[in-house]
Design an enzyme around this catalytic site. Sequence first.
Site, PDB file in Angstrom:
ATOM      1  N   ALA A 296       0.862  -1.177   0.000  1.00  8.57           N
ATOM      2  CA  ALA A 296       0.000   0.000   0.000  1.00  8.57           C
ATOM      3  C   ALA A 296       0.902   1.231   0.000  1.00  8.57           C
ATOM      4  O   ALA A 296       2.067   1.157   0.404  1.00  8.57           O
ATOM      5  CB  ALA A 296      -0.869  -0.007   1.254  1.00  8.57           C
TER       6      ALA A 296
ATOM      7  N   GLU B  33      -0.604  -9.098  -1.393  1.00  7.32           N
ATOM      8  CA  GLU B  33      -2.046  -9.350  -1.253  1.00  7.32           C
ATOM      9  C   GLU B  33      -2.747  -9.279  -2.614  1.00  7.32           C
ATOM     10  O   GLU B  33      -3.702 -10.010  -2.871  1.00  7.32           O
ATOM     11  CB  GLU B  33      -2.649  -8.350  -0.260  1.00  7.32           C
TER      12      GLU B  33
ATOM     13  N   GLU C 126       4.266  -5.397   6.982  1.00 11.04           N
ATOM     14  CA  GLU C 126       3.492  -4.383   7.706  1.00 11.04           C
ATOM     15  C   GLU C 126       3.904  -4.280   9.169  1.00 11.04           C
ATOM     16  O   GLU C 126       3.846  -3.207   9.769  1.00 11.04           O
ATOM     17  CB  GLU C 126       1.992  -4.709   7.614  1.00 11.04           C
TER      18      GLU C 126
ATOM     19  N   GLY D 225       0.582  -4.971   0.460  1.00 10.69           N
ATOM     20  CA  GLY D 225      -0.555  -4.980  -0.460  1.00 10.69           C
ATOM     21  C   GLY D 225      -0.191  -5.559  -1.822  1.00 10.69           C
ATOM     22  O   GLY D 225      -1.060  -6.082  -2.527  1.00 10.69           O
TER      23      GLY D 225
HETATM   24  N1  CAA Z   1       4.618   3.339  -0.269  1.00  7.75           N
HETATM   25  C1  CAA Z   1       5.058   4.522  -0.728  1.00  7.75           C
HETATM   26  N2  CAA Z   1       6.263   4.696  -1.278  1.00  7.75           N
HETATM   27  C2  CAA Z   1       7.092   3.632  -1.345  1.00  7.75           C
HETATM   28  C3  CAA Z   1       6.693   2.370  -0.887  1.00  7.75           C
HETATM   29  C4  CAA Z   1       5.390   2.238  -0.336  1.00  7.75           C
HETATM   30  N3  CAA Z   1       4.890   1.066   0.076  1.00  7.75           N
HETATM   31  N4  CAA Z   1       7.719   1.501  -1.084  1.00  7.75           N
HETATM   32  C5  CAA Z   1       8.708   2.207  -1.660  1.00  7.75           C
HETATM   33  N5  CAA Z   1       8.326   3.489  -1.820  1.00  7.75           N
HETATM   34  C6  CAA Z   1       9.118   4.580  -2.392  1.00  7.75           C
HETATM   35  C7  CAA Z   1      10.223   5.018  -1.445  1.00  7.75           C
HETATM   36  O1  CAA Z   1       9.737   5.915  -0.483  1.00  7.75           O
HETATM   37  C8  CAA Z   1      11.201   5.643  -2.410  1.00  7.75           C
HETATM   38  O2  CAA Z   1      10.723   6.927  -2.743  1.00  7.75           O
HETATM   39  P1  CAA Z   1      11.771   8.182  -2.757  1.00  7.75           P
HETATM   40  O3  CAA Z   1      12.744   7.830  -3.866  1.00  7.75           O
HETATM   41  O4  CAA Z   1      10.888   9.338  -3.087  1.00  7.75           O
HETATM   42  O5  CAA Z   1      12.410   8.220  -1.429  1.00  7.75           O
HETATM   43  C9  CAA Z   1      11.064   4.789  -3.659  1.00  7.75           C
HETATM   44  O6  CAA Z   1       9.810   4.100  -3.530  1.00  7.75           O
HETATM   45  C10 CAA Z   1      12.149   3.742  -3.779  1.00  7.75           C
HETATM   46  O7  CAA Z   1      12.196   3.002  -2.570  1.00  7.75           O
HETATM   47  P2  CAA Z   1      13.532   2.826  -1.701  1.00  7.75           P
HETATM   48  O8  CAA Z   1      14.462   3.976  -1.917  1.00  7.75           O
HETATM   49  O9  CAA Z   1      13.124   2.534  -0.304  1.00  7.75           O
HETATM   50  O10 CAA Z   1      14.157   1.533  -2.423  1.00  7.75           O
HETATM   51  P3  CAA Z   1      15.073   0.422  -1.745  1.00  7.75           P
HETATM   52  O11 CAA Z   1      15.507  -0.456  -2.881  1.00  7.75           O
HETATM   53  O12 CAA Z   1      16.084   1.004  -0.864  1.00  7.75           O
HETATM   54  O13 CAA Z   1      14.063  -0.409  -0.798  1.00  7.75           O
HETATM   55  C11 CAA Z   1      12.023  -1.604  -0.260  1.00  7.75           C
HETATM   56  C12 CAA Z   1      13.004  -1.128  -1.378  1.00  7.75           C
HETATM   57  C13 CAA Z   1      12.709  -2.601   0.646  1.00  7.75           C
HETATM   58  C14 CAA Z   1      10.826  -2.265  -0.965  1.00  7.75           C
HETATM   59  C15 CAA Z   1      11.568  -0.370   0.561  1.00  7.75           C
HETATM   60  O14 CAA Z   1      11.136   0.656  -0.331  1.00  7.75           O
HETATM   61  C16 CAA Z   1      10.426  -0.670   1.497  1.00  7.75           C
HETATM   62  O15 CAA Z   1      10.651  -1.234   2.554  1.00  7.75           O
HETATM   63  N6  CAA Z   1       9.202  -0.241   1.121  1.00  7.75           N
HETATM   64  C17 CAA Z   1       8.033  -0.406   1.969  1.00  7.75           C
HETATM   65  C18 CAA Z   1       7.531  -1.844   1.955  1.00  7.75           C
HETATM   66  C19 CAA Z   1       6.379  -1.976   2.918  1.00  7.75           C
HETATM   67  O16 CAA Z   1       6.479  -1.759   4.100  1.00  7.75           O
HETATM   68  N7  CAA Z   1       5.197  -2.372   2.358  1.00  7.75           N
HETATM   69  C20 CAA Z   1       3.986  -2.544   3.146  1.00  7.75           C
HETATM   70  C21 CAA Z   1       3.147  -1.307   3.062  1.00  7.75           C
HETATM   71  S1  CAA Z   1       1.739  -1.347   4.131  1.00  7.75           S
HETATM   72  C22 CAA Z   1       0.575  -2.305   3.343  1.00  7.75           C
HETATM   73  O17 CAA Z   1       0.805  -2.844   2.268  1.00  7.75           O
HETATM   74  C23 CAA Z   1      -0.756  -2.418   4.064  1.00  7.75           C
HETATM   75  C24 CAA Z   1      -1.731  -3.361   3.460  1.00  7.75           C
HETATM   76  O18 CAA Z   1      -1.561  -4.554   3.496  1.00  7.75           O
HETATM   77  C25 CAA Z   1      -3.018  -2.890   2.935  1.00  7.75           C
END
Ligand code: CAA
Length: 257
Positions: free
Chosen positions: A65, A111, A131, A108
């Site tokens: 998400a 999912e 999450e 997500g």
């Molecule tokens: N939401 C919004 N933006 C996101 C994102 C997310 N889920 N995942 C990555 N991005 C963005 C980052 O903020 C970054 O943006 P900027 O360049 O503007 O800073 C860009 O994408 C690239 O990401 P990273 O620089 O972090 O890339 P990385 O290779 O270093 O790391 C990653 C990759 C491990 C996937 C890391 O981005 C990460 O941990 N992302 C979040 C993953 C996460 O927690 N997902 C669960 C979300 S909650 C959910 O999904 C709830 C549900 O079930 C309904």
Amino acid sequence: MPQILLSEGPNNGVRLLTLNRPEALNALNTALLEALSEQLDIAETDPETRALVITGSERAFAAGADINEMASRDVVGMLEDPRVQHWARIDRFVKPLIIAVNGFCLGGGCELAMRGDILIAGTNAQFGQPEINLGIMPGAGGTQRLVRAVGQSLAMQMVLTGEAISAQRALAAGLITEICQPELTIERAMAIATTIASKGPLAVQLARESVRRGADMDLAAGLRFERHAFTILAATEDRREGLNAFRNKRKPQFSGR
Ligand code: CAA
């Protein structure tokens, strides 16, 4: 502004949808889920579309998400979250859904992938429900579909540690059906979808529904549903065509009637 969801086809009965928010690793914000819902409406009513493939980029299928969007929602915002309707729309989709995953398939994103009927992944794919690292938990089916796909122990480990598993591990656990080189993932998913699209659409639809519904029923109820679906197909032209074609040693021409 670039389109956040690209749609191609249908070619040979298959439509390809590509999540396209590379700057956010295809994070599923409301706009992207809404665009996906709209495309599913189009695909469902288009008789030329007999199967759908959903993919992302080589770096990410979807990283979950959209965390920035989620951060702006309080509890009332979550209760009124329009994305719930879009998730439900995906659940109602009646045609075969093949998911082609490369890179991050998290939260997500995982999912969404698990809503597919068949999952193909590149060797670089990572599946996870991270999450818990954000102080929350999966909220779009992660705790329910993952346990059904991989069993309680692995699902629990993934949900409680937030650690992702490799494509290889996902294959061994039964989450996905095949692994291929990342550059071949879409091609392979399209080939599977094309094979399915060449079958009788009514038989495909009922067989799919029987498998999916059966997973949520006890065996006796599932067997009854299967028998009813099997019987209904006796009324179709496609059944006549399929049986005749076999007996006349020719390829069947299914019409969806
Ligand atoms: N939401 C919004 N933006 C996101 C994102 C997310 N889920 N995942 C990555 N991005 C963005 C980052 O903020 C970054 O943006 P900027 O360049 O503007 O800073 C860009 O994408 C690239 O990401 P990273 O620089 O972090 O890339 P990385 O290779 O270093 O790391 C990653 C990759 C491990 C996937 C890391 O981005 C990460 O941990 N992302 C979040 C993953 C996460 O927690 N997902 C669960 C979300 S909650 C959910 O999904 C709830 C549900 O079930 C309904």
